[in-house]
Design a protein around this motif. Sequence first.
Motif, mmCIF file in Angstrom:
data_model
loop_
_atom_site.group_PDB
_atom_site.id
_atom_site.type_symbol
_atom_site.label_atom_id
_atom_site.label_comp_id
_atom_site.label_asym_id
_atom_site.label_seq_id
_atom_site.Cartn_x
_atom_site.Cartn_y
_atom_site.Cartn_z
ATOM 1 N N UNK A 1 0.824 -1.211 0.000
ATOM 2 C CA UNK A 1 0.000 0.000 0.000
ATOM 3 C C UNK A 1 0.858 1.261 0.000
ATOM 4 N N UNK A 2 1.958 1.244 0.779
ATOM 5 C CA UNK A 2 2.858 2.399 0.788
ATOM 6 C C UNK A 2 3.468 2.610 -0.591
ATOM 7 N N UNK A 3 3.868 1.522 -1.229
ATOM 8 C CA UNK A 3 4.473 1.628 -2.567
ATOM 9 C C UNK A 3 3.462 2.085 -3.616
ATOM 10 N N UNK A 4 2.169 1.872 -3.289
ATOM 11 C CA UNK A 4 1.117 2.303 -4.216
ATOM 12 C C UNK A 4 0.664 3.733 -3.934
ATOM 13 N N UNK A 5 1.262 4.400 -2.941
ATOM 14 C CA UNK A 5 0.966 5.810 -2.735
ATOM 15 C C UNK A 5 0.352 6.179 -1.407
ATOM 16 N N UNK A 6 0.004 5.199 -0.542
ATOM 17 C CA UNK A 6 -0.568 5.545 0.767
ATOM 18 C C UNK A 6 0.486 6.244 1.610
ATOM 19 N N UNK A 7 0.115 7.378 2.212
ATOM 20 C CA UNK A 7 1.088 8.139 2.999
ATOM 21 C C UNK A 7 1.417 7.442 4.316
ATOM 22 N N UNK A 8 0.484 6.629 4.826
ATOM 23 C CA UNK A 8 0.705 5.857 6.047
ATOM 24 C C UNK A 8 -0.316 4.724 6.090
ATOM 25 N N UNK A 9 0.042 3.636 6.769
ATOM 26 C CA UNK A 9 -0.858 2.488 6.902
ATOM 27 C C UNK A 9 -1.011 2.163 8.382
ATOM 28 N N UNK A 10 -2.264 2.128 8.842
ATOM 29 C CA UNK A 10 -2.577 1.850 10.238
ATOM 30 C C UNK A 10 -3.227 0.465 10.327
ATOM 31 N N UNK A 11 -2.487 -0.548 10.776
ATOM 32 C CA UNK A 11 -3.064 -1.895 10.873
ATOM 33 C C UNK A 11 -4.136 -1.977 11.965
ATOM 34 N N UNK A 12 -5.203 -2.725 11.678
ATOM 35 C CA UNK A 12 -6.231 -2.985 12.674
ATOM 36 C C UNK A 12 -6.701 -4.424 12.535
#
Length: 712
Positions: A695-706
């Motif tokens: 997701x980060x490599x696809x452009x998400x600025x941050x990923x919050x796992x839940x």
Amino acid sequence: MTTSSTASTTTDIDAEALELLRALTGRDDAVFHDGQLEAIRALVADRRRALVVQRTGWGKSAVYFIATLLLRRRGGGPTLLVSPLLALMRDQVAAASRAGVRAVAVNSANAHEWSDVQQALAADEVDVLLVSPERLNNPRFRDEQLPVLVARLGMLVVDEAHCISDWGHDFRPDYRRLADLIRTLPTTVPVLATTATANERVVADVEEQLTAGPDDQVLTIRGSLARASLRLGVLTLPTSRDRLGWLLSHLDDLPGSGIIYTLTVSAADDTARLLREAGHAVRSYSGRIDNEEREALEGQLKRNELKALVATSALGMGFDKPDLGFVVHLGAPSSPVAYYQQIGRAGRATDNADVLLLPGTEDAEIWQYFATASMPSEARASAVLAELGDTPLSTPALEARVDVKRSPLELMLKVLDVDGAVSRVQGGWVSTGRPWVYDAERYGRIGEARVAEQQSMIAYERATTCRMQMLQLDLDDTAAAPCGRCDICAGAWYPSEIGGEAAASASTSLDRVGVEIEPRAQWPTGADRAGVPAKGKIVEGERVETGRALARLTDLGWGTTLRQVFAAGAEDAPLTKALLDGVVRVLKEWPWAERPVGVVSMPSSSRPQLVGSLAEAISTVGRLPLLGSLTPTRPSAGRGSRGGGNSVYRLADVWQAVEVGPELAAALGQVSGPVLLVDDLVDSRWTMTTAGRELRRAGASAVLPFSLGVVG
């Protein structure tokens, strides 16, 4: 030696021993307990091999300290005392000093003192050297220091000797190595093994390993294991809330200070937090805290600065607080023998101490987990042997080649080492080239014995006859008789009511939600060997943030609900209203730096309804767009989906297993900010790590796992 000279020697030993006993105890009227002087004579006058099985507090340490001083007076070398726990070593060194015995320890906590210890040994300024069984296989100690020590050894003492036996409740593979050491000792070197927790099967096993040859006879001194100071009871309550509520209501009524045992680390942490919030002076104690903190906590309890330590079995053998007033168990150990060992911490120098068991409905599940985790499988052992040759491999390097987690791998290597198939050398492990056969019959018998012990523990909980007598009979104590004090003999001595305020506090604590999911920051060593082109630190721009889960599966509160959801054979179903309420509370309490702008779900082959409904519910209640789901690139099969493998193999199983498809990529392009990555269960964290990386490599600025749950 003539009969008269033998009698004279024995008389001299008796007189000297009594003098030393009175110096040790500081009492001019001190006398030996039955069996103590017999053991000392056997060691000093006859240089025999002896096994002492006596209750906690009987004075086993007095036997080996006094025997050491007598042997030293007669020109003997130092005693080597093999002791299993750091806490036990600390207490033994302190006790030795009080007895005028110069004792020093060599263990993982005092590496900075090893050179001083060596110099003191060389100058003959050490009476007793304490080492852990693991130290005996440290290459440098084993090859350089141990031969010199053995050449002038005065006596060998094996404390907590039940650890030698496969049948012992706390079997330690490194203890098996002692049998080889004993066989190398001259028959003139006395050997003493001591324990308070051994039934006939363990006694026979230990006796066999103490013998130097077929004609060697072991003197076994066995006394009654009854503990007259202990008042035993069992209070069965239906839920974790009730058990915690009872503690909140009645902890202050228990005498003095004591120990509250739990079966898991998370239960210890949760219980300690609840009691502390209610104003009780308690702390959590487990194998996860470092040695310095353990020592500090032990000291606080000994000084009565705490009402209790809430502890796992890490606080067990040898912890010595003579006036410990109570032991309470939240959940039962898996065997009466282990239970007897733990309650033996209480009432050692007092007339009265209270022992109460509060069994849990989840106990059997926890027993099964630990029983299977400690048994090496033939397939995994064979895989380890196939990777070892003449070139040493460190444990991390070997872990990268075989699908076994670090702790079970280390245990397996010790077993294979004791069996002669592998050897620990400088730099790691090598194969000895000796043939090795998996002893399926032996492990089968051990497994059957474990099941029988569990059934005995359940019988103890449901007892209709004296509880102390039951424990003694489980340890094959033929002198067992009704104690007259337990709740069966004399009636319940403990209150059963739970205060309304305490019950409410327990409910509030158990209803607490939110567990952090720590992000992975480093790729595992050796990942490239499993086909993963990643090493070193995870690039900052590809990491996930600290995530959240509703609860751990081992939690006392929400963990009960989650264990049902994730139980083997449980059907996939949409998120329940109760779980959704908990999820909403976690999201409300999450102190994220920036509010997420969308929700992404993980694909799931095992629980698609649960994961899908969870993502949709979060999207709805959080008024966040549901951006879509990651796309699987291959079937979710292999090591990672089974669980239980090590980091390298679990990472390899999920590496590039999902991708950002065109629709999700387009949706990500329409938002700017962090995204929530939703899954049902987190175990190794590699799934969230690799999916978040995509997701980060696809452009998400941050990923919050839940996730709903966290394993462990």
